[in-house]
Design a protein around this motif. Structure first.
Motif, mmCIF file in Angstrom:
data_model
loop_
_atom_site.group_PDB
_atom_site.id
_atom_site.type_symbol
_atom_site.label_atom_id
_atom_site.label_comp_id
_atom_site.label_asym_id
_atom_site.label_seq_id
_atom_site.Cartn_x
_atom_site.Cartn_y
_atom_site.Cartn_z
ATOM 1 N N MET A 560 0.840 -1.197 0.000
ATOM 2 C CA MET A 560 0.000 0.000 0.000
ATOM 3 C C MET A 560 0.878 1.251 0.000
ATOM 4 N N LEU A 561 0.515 2.212 -0.846
ATOM 5 C CA LEU A 561 1.283 3.443 -1.016
ATOM 6 C C LEU A 561 0.626 4.591 -0.248
ATOM 7 N N PRO A 562 1.390 5.278 0.627
ATOM 8 C CA PRO A 562 0.795 6.352 1.437
ATOM 9 C C PRO A 562 0.854 7.719 0.748
ATOM 10 N N MET A 563 -0.067 8.575 1.128
ATOM 11 C CA MET A 563 -0.008 10.005 0.784
ATOM 12 C C MET A 563 -0.086 10.263 -0.723
ATOM 13 N N ILE A 564 -0.766 9.398 -1.459
ATOM 14 C CA ILE A 564 -0.919 9.610 -2.903
ATOM 15 C C ILE A 564 -1.870 10.790 -3.127
ATOM 16 N N SER A 565 -1.420 11.767 -3.909
ATOM 17 C CA SER A 565 -2.259 12.946 -4.144
ATOM 18 C C SER A 565 -2.746 13.049 -5.585
ATOM 19 N N GLY A 566 -2.268 12.146 -6.451
ATOM 20 C CA GLY A 566 -2.709 12.203 -7.832
ATOM 21 C C GLY A 566 -2.224 11.014 -8.644
ATOM 22 N N VAL A 567 -2.710 10.921 -9.879
ATOM 23 C CA VAL A 567 -2.394 9.796 -10.764
ATOM 24 C C VAL A 567 -0.901 9.720 -11.064
ATOM 25 N N GLY A 568 -0.251 10.868 -11.201
ATOM 26 C CA GLY A 568 1.173 10.885 -11.552
ATOM 27 C C GLY A 568 2.025 10.172 -10.523
ATOM 28 N N GLU A 569 1.776 10.441 -9.231
ATOM 29 C CA GLU A 569 2.537 9.767 -8.173
ATOM 30 C C GLU A 569 2.272 8.266 -8.188
ATOM 31 N N LEU A 570 1.024 7.890 -8.385
ATOM 32 C CA LEU A 570 0.681 6.474 -8.417
ATOM 33 C C LEU A 570 1.412 5.765 -9.544
ATOM 34 N N GLU A 571 1.410 6.345 -10.737
ATOM 35 C CA GLU A 571 2.070 5.717 -11.889
ATOM 36 C C GLU A 571 3.576 5.585 -11.665
ATOM 37 N N ALA A 572 4.180 6.637 -11.086
ATOM 38 C CA ALA A 572 5.625 6.592 -10.820
ATOM 39 C C ALA A 572 5.956 5.479 -9.836
ATOM 40 N N ALA A 573 5.129 5.353 -8.785
ATOM 41 C CA ALA A 573 5.372 4.312 -7.789
ATOM 42 C C ALA A 573 5.128 2.930 -8.372
ATOM 43 N N ARG A 574 4.088 2.804 -9.188
ATOM 44 C CA ARG A 574 3.779 1.506 -9.805
ATOM 45 C C ARG A 574 4.950 1.016 -10.655
ATOM 46 N N LYS A 575 5.572 1.923 -11.406
ATOM 47 C CA LYS A 575 6.710 1.532 -12.246
ATOM 48 C C LYS A 575 7.848 0.978 -11.396
ATOM 49 N N LEU A 576 8.074 1.583 -10.228
ATOM 50 C CA LEU A 576 9.139 1.093 -9.347
ATOM 51 C C LEU A 576 8.777 -0.280 -8.765
ATOM 52 N N VAL A 577 7.521 -0.465 -8.406
ATOM 53 C CA VAL A 577 7.081 -1.770 -7.881
ATOM 54 C C VAL A 577 7.237 -2.844 -8.959
ATOM 55 N N ASP A 578 6.828 -2.509 -10.199
ATOM 56 C CA ASP A 578 6.982 -3.465 -11.314
ATOM 57 C C ASP A 578 8.454 -3.795 -11.543
ATOM 58 N N ARG A 579 9.286 -2.774 -11.455
ATOM 59 C CA ARG A 579 10.730 -2.989 -11.656
ATOM 60 C C ARG A 579 11.289 -3.934 -10.593
ATOM 61 N N ALA A 580 10.901 -3.722 -9.324
ATOM 62 C CA ALA A 580 11.391 -4.589 -8.249
ATOM 63 C C ALA A 580 10.926 -6.021 -8.459
ATOM 64 N N TYR A 581 9.681 -6.187 -8.871
ATOM 65 C CA TYR A 581 9.142 -7.530 -9.110
ATOM 66 C C TYR A 581 9.906 -8.233 -10.236
ATOM 67 N N CYS A 582 10.112 -7.521 -11.334
ATOM 68 C CA CYS A 582 10.831 -8.119 -12.480
ATOM 69 C C CYS A 582 12.261 -8.479 -12.098
ATOM 70 N N GLU A 583 12.912 -7.634 -11.298
ATOM 71 C CA GLU A 583 14.281 -7.925 -10.858
ATOM 72 C C GLU A 583 14.312 -9.228 -10.065
ATOM 73 N N LEU A 584 13.378 -9.419 -9.170
ATOM 74 C CA LEU A 584 13.353 -10.612 -8.330
ATOM 75 C C LEU A 584 13.039 -11.866 -9.149
ATOM 76 N N VAL A 585 12.135 -11.739 -10.110
ATOM 77 C CA VAL A 585 11.832 -12.876 -10.989
ATOM 78 C C VAL A 585 13.086 -13.263 -11.775
ATOM 79 N N ASP A 586 13.792 -12.239 -12.280
ATOM 80 C CA ASP A 586 15.032 -12.495 -13.030
ATOM 81 C C ASP A 586 16.084 -13.158 -12.147
#
Length: 759
Positions: A560-586
């Motif tokens: 869960m992501l805290p203090m989200i104030s708009g779509v831009g922050e959510l998208e930026a955080a999502r990209k980092l979460v996806d990156r971490a997931y892909c790194e671990l799968v690799d």
């Protein structure tokens, strides 16, 4: 005038008691304003009358003898009108009342201003002049400003006076702060003061005069030896002037006049540390008042020397002191390490002068089930060491030297709480559903492993908020990825297969890391929550990787992501979460991608709830922060905390808007603020359609008991009635009445029941 204002306030601040402070006020104001009379009238709390407490210019025999009821005489009118009265011919005013004892028949001009503190009129400050003239605007503005500045000082001095001479006369006194951890503690105060701060040494008396004298001389000798050793070690690295400073320190410690002053006060039954602090602070003030800049700068040296000796005194005192049963810790700013010093079986309650309901210590107190009050700014805490005390963690109240009757009332509350807990225990294994079968999931908020056992014992179905910042707060550096993985694994394993919602690092605001300081003018509107971790992706990525690794084979993690104030922050955080997931799968980790959600806790997220819901797996409202942002009230500020109210109509409308937007996009919506743990609040949230209520484990069975007694259809009608109401007080009273009618009013915590019954 500005310089005089500062000077008067500073002088009053250093006064030892209320009588001295009032004497300084009337003398200095009369001189500065060049008037014949200055007087202070203070409100008697028992009678409500205003009593002449100090004067320069009127007959001294009248002090303590002249009493005016609110609205009586000019002084009484100033108090009831709560504004200045400025007259050139006081005798001609219809409210004028003559008191022969004062000898005021010689004075015509009158200016009185109210002394107001937290909306209460403490007293009236009056100046008078012989000739008929109206005090000019500048004089009136000065007196108004001075009254406003002195209000807090007088309130503090009154409080200190109420606690004076505790050995002979135990006066009951009440103070308020912020309710930080629920419950009632009845015990004895134990002051925890910084070991080397002269200004925070508690006022304390002793019967063992000889023991304190020996303690003082030992500390003096230890400090003298320490300074000699340091000077000797550094002598080759210091120039002549710097070496002379060590000689000056030794000389001051050898100064018999200082030692004699301290010993004299110890013989008057002050403890050694208090006597030393008083004497050294007086010397500091003398140096600071000198006109020569060289001597003024020496004040810092005197203060430093005083701190060195004090350190030795406090170390010796601490080694001799034992914690009694039912210890209530009181300090300017309590820390986790201080709590760790007290055996758990002896710790009954906590009181902190600074701090907030969300501070690190508050979180630990709630996890330990220890009643706590934070932000008790008016409490003269240096004066209460060893006294009997009641900590009301429900209302945020403190009662010093409670009467037998007050203790009896609080004993009854404690027993009621125990009885209620025993009666609710059987609900732990039952599902949370309304009487007509509507199912609700009750989860818990956690932060420490201490929360786990209590949560599972009470039948928690999952974790709606795991505060990952707690492990960060417990360290003096950022925990490594592996250290985080181990901590998160413990939490996930303890609750498996139940879901655990881990909030990414939420620091800033009132949650600061000592090794990563964030200093801002307005921290709650500044760099906090997701804003910090997006600016530091290395911190965010390490944390998310650690969470995902910890979930291996358990698959019960939700991020869960805290203090989200708009779509831009959510998208930026999502990209980092996806990156971490892909790194671990690799890297070969066979992990499932965890559900990703956000907290709705700022107004902009409320208005974009639909757009945000489309991009996440779940949403959870952080009602605590959302309430304070909607109402523009810092709930950790005791001056305005009374305006903070979770039942404010605007807050309820926002909560309804969020859950409606979420469900329109088929997104599950939960809530993890204090409102979810309130039985009345839970009824409204279920009526709104919230899927998950997450709360402290303490409240879980109360909420379950309330929900099992009601029908969902009845709650829908209740919600429609509440949404038409215009004040939080009305709404709270309605909810309490509803619970009373169901026969479950006892589930409401004591402060809510009392507030509702007074409406």
């Amino acid at each position: 005038m500005l310089g005089s204002l500062r000077s008067i306030v500073q002088e009053v601040n250093t006064a030892r008691d209320l009588t001295t402070a009032l004497g300084i006020i009337v003398r200095r104001v009369r001189d500065v304003m060049n008037t014949k009379v200055c007087s202070v009238y203070l409100r008697d709390k028992q009678t409500g009358n205003y009593v002449l407490m100090a004067t320069e210019g009127l007959n001294q025999d009248a002090v303590g003898q002249v009493h005016l009821a609110p609205g009586e005489g000019l002084v009484g009118n100033v108090a009831t009108r709560e504004e200045p009265i400025n007259l050139e011919h006081a005798e001609a005013h219809p409210a004028f009342q003559y008191f022969p004892a004062t000898g005021e028949e010689r004075f015509s001009a009158f200016l009185g201003t109210p002394i107001i503190h937290h909306r209460n009129v403490l007293g009236v400050l009056v100046v008078q002049q012989t000739e008929r003239r109206r005090f000019d605007e500048g004089e009136e503005a000065f007196l108004v400003t001075l009254s406003a500045q002195l209000a807090g000082v007088i309130a503090h001095a009154e409080a200190t006076g109420a606690l004076a001479n505790m050995g002979q006369q135990r006066n009951e006194a009440k103070f308020t702060g912020l309710a930080a951890s629920p419950g009632v503690a009845i015990g004895r105060a134990h002051i925890v003061a910084p070991p080397a701060n002269l200004a925070t040494v508690p006022f304390a008396c002793t019967m063992d005069v000889e023991g304190e004298l020996n303690l003082f001389h030992q500390a003096l000798a230890a400090a003298r030896d320490e300074i000699r050793d340091v000077g000797e070690r550094l002598k080759n690295d210091l120039n002549k002037e710097e070496r002379a400073l060590f000689d000056a320190y030794i000389s001051m410690l050898d100064d018999n006049s200082i030692a004699v002053e301290v010993c004299e006060r110890i013989r008057q039954q002050l403890t050694a540390s208090r006597a030393w602090a008083e004497v050294m602070l007086e010397h500091v003030r003398r140096f600071e008042a000198m006109s020569d800049s060289y001597f003024r700068e020496r004040a810092a040296d005197v203060r430093d020397l005083g701190a060195r000796v004090l350190m030795h005194l406090r170390q010796q005192e601490q080694s001799l002191r034992e914690y009694p049963d039912n210890t209530i810790l009181i300090g300017e700013e309590l820390t986790a390490s201080v709590l760790a010093d007290v055996p758990r079986e002896k710790l009954a309650g906590l009181v902190s002068i600074k701090g907030s309901a969300n501070s690190h210590v508050s979180i630990i107190a709630r996890a330990m089930g220890v009643p706590a009050v934070m932000g008790a700014q008016e409490l003269p805490w240096e004066q209460v060491d060893g006294v009997d005390l009641v900590v009301d963690g429900y209302r945020g109240e403190l009662h010093i030297n409670p009467s037998v009757e007050l203790k009896r009332r609080y004993d009854a509350i404690v027993e009621e709480e125990r009885e209620l807990a025993r009666n609710l225990d059987h609900l732990a294994k039952l599902p949370c559903e309304t009487a007509d079968g509507h199912r609700i999931r009750l989860w818990v908020n956690t932060g420490l492993m201490a929360d786990v056992v209590r949560s599972l014992e009470r039948g928690a179905e999952g974790v709606g908020l795991y505060r990952t910042e707690v492990p960060f707060l417990l360290r003096d550096r950022f925990p490594s990825e592996e250290e985080q993985r181990e901590i998160y694994r413990e939490q996930l394993q303890a609750f498996a297969p139940r879901p655990v919602t881990m909030r990414t690092l939420d620091i800033g605001g009132d949650k600061a890391l000592s090794y990563f300081p964030i200093e801002e003018t307005n921290p709650f509107l500044g760099w906090r929550g997701i804003r910090v971790t997006l600016d530091h992706p290395e911190i965010f990525l390490a944390q998310v990787r650690a969470m995902m690794k910890a979930s291996l084979g358990l698959d019960n993690l939700r991020i869960m992501l805290p203090m989200i104030s708009g779509v831009g922050e959510l998208e930026a955080a999502r990209k980092l979460v996806d990156r971490a997931y892909c790194e671990l799968v690799d890297e070969g980790y066979a992990i499932q991608r965890p559900p990703l959600g956000i907290m709705i806790e700022v107004p902009s997220a409320v208005y974009q709830a639909r757009e945000l819901a489309k991009r996440v797996d779940f949403m959870s409202v952080g009602s605590n922060d959302l309430t304070q942002y909607l109402l523009a009230v810092d709930r950790n500020n005791s001056r305005v905390a009374g305006i903070y109210h979770s039942f404010h109509p605007a807050v309820l409308q926002a909560l309804l808007q969020v859950v409606t937007a979420g469900h329109e996009t088929s997104t599950k919506v939960g809530i993890c603020g204090e409102l979810a743990g309130d039985p009345g609040g839970a009824l409204l949230l279920v009526a709104m359609g919230y899927d998950v209520l997450s709360m402290n484990a303490t409240n879980l069975l109360r909420v379950k008991a309330a929900l099992r007694e009601v029908n969902k259809s009845d709650l829908d009608r209740l919600l429609q009635q509440v949404l038409k109401m215009e004040s939080p007080e009305q709404i709270e009273a309605k909810l309490y009445e509803y619970l009373q009618d169901l026969g479950i009013g006892g589930l409401v915590q004591p402060q809510q029941a009392e507030a509702s019954s007074n409406i």
